[in-house]
Scaffold this active site. Structure first.
Site, PDB file in Angstrom:
ATOM      1  N   ILE A 258       0.830  -1.206   0.000  1.00 30.60           N
ATOM      2  CA  ILE A 258       0.000   0.000   0.000  1.00 30.60           C
ATOM      3  C   ILE A 258       0.862   1.253   0.000  1.00 30.60           C
ATOM      4  O   ILE A 258       0.620   2.191  -0.773  1.00 30.60           O
ATOM      5  CB  ILE A 258      -0.956  -0.014   1.198  1.00 30.60           C
ATOM      6  CG1 ILE A 258      -1.925  -1.197   1.092  1.00 30.60           C
ATOM      7  CG2 ILE A 258      -1.724   1.296   1.299  1.00 30.60           C
ATOM      8  CD1 ILE A 258      -2.789  -1.417   2.318  1.00 30.60           C
TER       9      ILE A 258
ATOM     10  N   ASP B  76      11.171   2.524   6.250  1.00 30.62           N
ATOM     11  CA  ASP B  76      10.758   1.127   6.317  1.00 30.62           C
ATOM     12  C   ASP B  76      12.020   0.301   6.498  1.00 30.62           C
ATOM     13  O   ASP B  76      12.864   0.246   5.610  1.00 30.62           O
ATOM     14  CB  ASP B  76      10.041   0.721   5.026  1.00 30.62           C
ATOM     15  CG  ASP B  76       9.440  -0.685   5.109  1.00 30.62           C
ATOM     16  OD1 ASP B  76      10.064  -1.551   5.759  1.00 30.62           O
ATOM     17  OD2 ASP B  76       8.379  -0.915   4.522  1.00 30.62           O
TER      18      ASP B  76
ATOM     19  N   CYS C 286      -4.431   5.683   7.489  1.00 28.35           N
ATOM     20  CA  CYS C 286      -5.401   4.712   6.969  1.00 28.35           C
ATOM     21  C   CYS C 286      -4.961   3.297   7.288  1.00 28.35           C
ATOM     22  O   CYS C 286      -5.399   2.351   6.622  1.00 28.35           O
ATOM     23  CB  CYS C 286      -5.547   4.868   5.449  1.00 28.35           C
ATOM     24  SG  CYS C 286      -6.449   6.325   4.935  1.00 28.35           S
TER      25      CYS C 286
ATOM     26  N   ASP D  78      -8.732   7.561   9.112  1.00 29.41           N
ATOM     27  CA  ASP D  78      -9.731   6.561   8.746  1.00 29.41           C
ATOM     28  C   ASP D  78      -9.818   5.467   9.795  1.00 29.41           C
ATOM     29  O   ASP D  78     -10.719   4.639   9.756  1.00 29.41           O
ATOM     30  CB  ASP D  78      -9.379   5.950   7.385  1.00 29.41           C
ATOM     31  CG  ASP D  78     -10.458   4.993   6.869  1.00 29.41           C
ATOM     32  OD1 ASP D  78     -11.642   5.388   6.904  1.00 29.41           O
ATOM     33  OD2 ASP D  78     -10.111   3.878   6.446  1.00 29.41           O
TER      34      ASP D  78
ATOM     35  N   GLU E  72     -12.630   1.234  17.899  1.00 32.44           N
ATOM     36  CA  GLU E  72     -13.640   1.287  16.845  1.00 32.44           C
ATOM     37  C   GLU E  72     -14.809   0.376  17.207  1.00 32.44           C
ATOM     38  O   GLU E  72     -14.587  -0.707  17.768  1.00 32.44           O
ATOM     39  CB  GLU E  72     -13.023   0.871  15.508  1.00 32.44           C
ATOM     40  CG  GLU E  72     -11.944   1.820  15.021  1.00 32.44           C
ATOM     41  CD  GLU E  72     -11.405   1.452  13.637  1.00 32.44           C
ATOM     42  OE1 GLU E  72     -11.902   0.473  13.041  1.00 32.44           O
ATOM     43  OE2 GLU E  72     -10.492   2.141  13.149  1.00 32.44           O
TER      44      GLU E  72
ATOM     45  N   HIS F 136     -13.386   4.049   8.918  1.00 31.48           N
ATOM     46  CA  HIS F 136     -12.650   2.882   8.439  1.00 31.48           C
ATOM     47  C   HIS F 136     -13.149   2.463   7.043  1.00 31.48           C
ATOM     48  O   HIS F 136     -13.589   1.325   6.828  1.00 31.48           O
ATOM     49  CB  HIS F 136     -12.784   1.714   9.408  1.00 31.48           C
ATOM     50  CG  HIS F 136     -11.594   0.782   9.362  1.00 31.48           C
ATOM     51  ND1 HIS F 136     -11.073   0.164  10.466  1.00 31.48           N
ATOM     52  CD2 HIS F 136     -10.813   0.378   8.327  1.00 31.48           C
ATOM     53  CE1 HIS F 136     -10.043  -0.595  10.127  1.00 31.48           C
ATOM     54  NE2 HIS F 136      -9.867  -0.485   8.822  1.00 31.48           N
TER      55      HIS F 136
ATOM     56  N   GLY G  97     -11.192   2.482   4.280  1.00 33.72           N
ATOM     57  CA  GLY G  97     -10.079   2.181   3.391  1.00 33.72           C
ATOM     58  C   GLY G  97     -10.368   1.104   2.369  1.00 33.72           C
ATOM     59  O   GLY G  97      -9.919   1.178   1.225  1.00 33.72           O
ATOM     60  N   ALA G  98     -11.131   0.096   2.759  1.00 34.57           N
ATOM     61  CA  ALA G  98     -11.432  -1.012   1.844  1.00 34.57           C
ATOM     62  C   ALA G  98     -12.838  -0.926   1.274  1.00 34.57           C
ATOM     63  O   ALA G  98     -13.301  -1.868   0.625  1.00 34.57           O
ATOM     64  CB  ALA G  98     -11.260  -2.339   2.576  1.00 34.57           C
TER      65      ALA G  98
END
Length: 528
Positions: free
Chosen positions: A154, A173, A232, A258, A263, A281, A283-284
Site C-alpha cells: 500500500i 521502512d 489509513c 480513517d 472502533e 474505516h 479504506g477497503a
C-alpha cells in the site's frame, strides 16, 4: 456430502456464486457474526466459515466447531480470530492480503487532498449558506514532501501516485532496501529525518509492538511545524491525545484519520475540529475491493475444501496433504530460525541465504524457505504469512537464496539461515532430532544445543569467569525462573553465547540491566 460454508458477515454476492459453481453449499447469514451465542450454536454444522471484521471467532466458538476445517477472512487483518485456538484444532485460517491495496492507497490520497484543501469543512460551511471563501485557504501538494511510514504494497502505491503529483517522497521502512527505494523513486530515510522534513506524513505499516505509537508524543514533537498527518492503517500507530495536543498548539496543521484506537469510534479527542477529517474505516470500502476479496476468499476456501490446496494461510504453509507429515517439523524449525534472526535484526535485510544439508535437502525447500522468511519478517510485519512472505521480501528488494547439498557434518538434516544487512552477517543453524522438536545447534559459528521455548534470552558476551553467576543472579533477583541455560564459545576466553529459556517475559528494565553487565556485548529478549 458436499462441504458447507457459513457466511456470517455481509459479503459480496460474487463469493456465493463461486461457492455454488464449485458445488459447495453456502449459508448466508450476515447478521449472525454479531451474536456469539447463536454463532456458537450453529458453527458445528459447517466445514468453512467466511467472515469480515464483524465476527469474532473465539476459542469458545472454535471449541464447538467440530466440522470446521477452514476460516476465510475476506480482508487482511485476522486479529478477530483466535489463531492459537484455530491452529490447535487444525483449522486453517486464510486471508486476502492483496485485495484492498489499491483501494486503501487511494483513500489515503483522497484524505490528503481533503486535508490540504479543507474540503469537508468548506462543504459544510457552503451548504449551510455561508460563503466563506477567505476562511478556507489551502495548500498545494505539488513540490511538498510526503513522508511514507511503511513502504510495503500500500505504501508503495501511495508513493507512486504522490510522485505523479510532483511530490518529493521520503520512505521509512526497515525492510526497504536501497535498490528497491531507487526503483520506486523514493528517498529511503531514518524515522527522525522523515519527521523533520515531511510536510505530509502518511502511515502504512502494520501494527506490531515495534510500530505501536510510532507517532508518539515525542515523535510528533519532532515533526516539522505545520505538518499534516494521514492514517489509513491502524489507529494505535499514533497517540490520539498527543495528536490532539499538537493540533491545539498549532504544531500540527491538520490530520485525516480513517482508523482509530477504539472502533467504532463514537468519541475521540480529535472530533469536532475543522482541521481534522475523519472517516469510519473506509479504506477497503469500494465495490471493486469488496468484490476482489470476496472472489479471492471463496476461491481459496473452495480449493482447500475440495482438493486440500492451501493458499494465503496465516497458520499453515502451502504444502499438500501428502507432504505435511514429513515437512511439518522442518517447517517449524525454519520459521523459528527465521524468527530468531528477525528478532535480532534491526536494519534492512539485503540478502537471506537458506542452506539445506542432508535429508531435508530432498524435501520441498520452497515451503521451508517461505516459512523461514515469514519468521524473519514477522517481528516487524505481523500480518505476513508463509504464502505472502516471499512476495513481501521481493517487494522490499530482499535477495533470497537457497542452497542444497549432502550432509557434511554430524546431523542427518541441517538448516542454516544467514541474514546479511548493511552492517553485518548473522547466521543460525538448527536441526530436528528424533523427538520431532526443532533445536538450535549453531549461532554465528559457535556450537550450542538449545531447544526453542516460548520465552528466551540471547546473550553474546566475552568468555570470562563470573558472567554466568552474575547473569543468573540478576534473573533470580527479578523473580525470573530459568528453565534451561545453554552455553557455547568459540575458544577459551573468546566470544561466547548463552541461550536461556525462562518461564515468563522479561521486563524492559531487566534487559537494560543485563546489557550493563561486564563482558556483555548483546542481550535480546526472544519470544517464540
Amino acid at each position: 456430502m458436499a462441504p458447507r460454508v457459513l457466511i456470517s458477515d455481509p459479503l459480496s454476492p460474487a463469493a456465493i456464486q463461486v461457492f455454488e459453481a464449485r458445488g459447495i453449499a453456502a449459508d448466508v447469514r450476515p447478521d449472525l457474526g454479531k451474536d456469539k451465542e447463536r454463532l456458537a450454536g450453529v458453527i458445528g454444522q459447517y466445514d468453512g466459515l467466511v467472515i469480515r471484521s464483524g465476527t469474532r471467532v473465539t476459542s469458545k466458538i472454535l471449541a464447538r466447531a467440530d466440522r470446521l476445517k477452514v476460516i476465510g477472512r475476506a480482508g487482511i487483518g485476522v486479529d478477530n480470530i483466535d489463531l492459537r485456538a484455530a491452529t490447535a484444532r487444525g483449522v486453517i485460517v486464510m486471508n486476502t492480503p492483496l485485495g484492498n491495496s489499491i483501494t486503501t492507497a487511494e483513500h489515503a490520497l483522497a484524505l490528503m487532498f481533503a486535508l490540504a484543501r479543507q474540503i469537508p469543512a468548506a462543504d459544510h460551511s457552503t451548504q449551510a449558506g455561508r460563503w466563506e471563501k477567505n476562511r478556507f485557504m489551502g495548500v498545494e501538494l505539488s513540490a511538498k514532501v510526503l513522508g511514507v511510514i511503511g513502504c510495503g504494497t500500500i505504501g508503495s502505491i501511495v508513493a507512486d501516485r504522490a510522485l505523479g503529483l510532483k511530490m518529493k517522497v521520503l520512505a521509512f521502512d526497515p525492510f526497504l532496501t536501497a535498490d528497491r527505494a531507487l526503483a520506486l523513486g523514493v528517498e529511503k530515510v531514518e524515522l527522525d529525518a522523515l519527521l523533520a522534513r515531511a510536510d505530509f506524513i502518511t502511515l502504512h505499516t502494520p501494527l506490531t509492538e515495534k510500530t505501536r505509537n510510532i507517532l508518539s508524543a515525542d515523535n510528533i514533537a519532532r515533526t516539522k511545524p505545520g505538518v499534516r498527518i494521514i492514517n489509513c492503517a491502524r489507529g494505535a500507530l499514533l497517540d490520539e491525545e498527543a495528536l490532539a495536543a499538537a493540533l491545539d498548539s498549532g504544531h500540527v496543521a491538520g490530520a485525516a484519520l480513517d482508523v482509530f484506537v477504539e472502533e467504532p469510534a463514537v468519541r475521540s479527542p480529535l472530533f469536532g475540529r475543522d482541521n481534522v477529517v475523519c472517516t469510519p474505516h473506509l479504506g477497503a470500502a469500494t465495490t471493486e475491493a469488496q468484490d476482489n476479496v470476496a472472489l479471492q476468499i471463496a476461491g481459496q476456501m473452495s480449493d482447500y475444501l475440495l482438493t486440500g490446496a492451501v493458499s494465503h494461510a496465516v497458520n499453515f504453509p502451502s504444502i499438500t496433504g501428502e507432504e505435511a507429515p514429513r515437512l511439518a517439523p522442518f517447517v517449524a524449525l525454519a520459521e523459528k530460525l527465521g524468527s530468531f534472526a528477525g528478532q535480532l535484526t534491526d536494519m534492512e535485510v539485503e540478502t537471506v541465504t537458506l542452506t539445506y544439508e542432508g535429508t531435508v535437502a530432498g524435501l520441498n525447500v520452497k515451503a521451508l524457505t517461505a516459512a523461514a522468511i515469514a519468521g524473519l519478517l514477522r517481528p516487524m510485519l505481523q500480518e505476513v504469512n508463509v504464502v505472502s512472505a516471499p512476495a513481501i521480501a521481493r517487494e522490499r528488494g530482499m535477495v533470497v537464496e537457497e542452497t542444497t547439498r549432502a550432509a557434511t557434518g554430524d546431523y542427518e538434516s541441517l538448516i542454516t539461515l544467514t541474514v546479511v544487512t548493511g552492517r553485518q552477517a548473522r547466521s543460525v543453524s538448527g536441526t530436528v532430532f528424533t523427538d520431532g522438536h526443532p533445536r538450535i545447534v549453531n549461532v554465528q559459528g559457535i556450537t550450542v544445543d538449545a531447544a526453542f521455548a516460548p520465552f528466551m534470552i540471547h546473550v553474546a558476551n566475552e568468555d570470562r569467569p563470573g558472567f554466568i553467576g552474575q547473569f543468573a543472579s540478576l534473573l533470580g533477583e527479578a523473580g525470573i525462573n530459568i528453565a534451561t541455560f545453554a552455553l557455547g564459545r568459540d575458544t577459551a576466553g573468546g566470544d561466547a553465547i548463552a541461550l536461556v529459556a525462562v518461564d515468563s517475559p522479561l521486563p524492559v528494565d531487566l534487559i537494560a540491566r543485563a546489557r550493563a553487565l561486564p563482558q556483555v556485548k548483546q542481550v535480546n529478549a526472544l519470544a517464540f
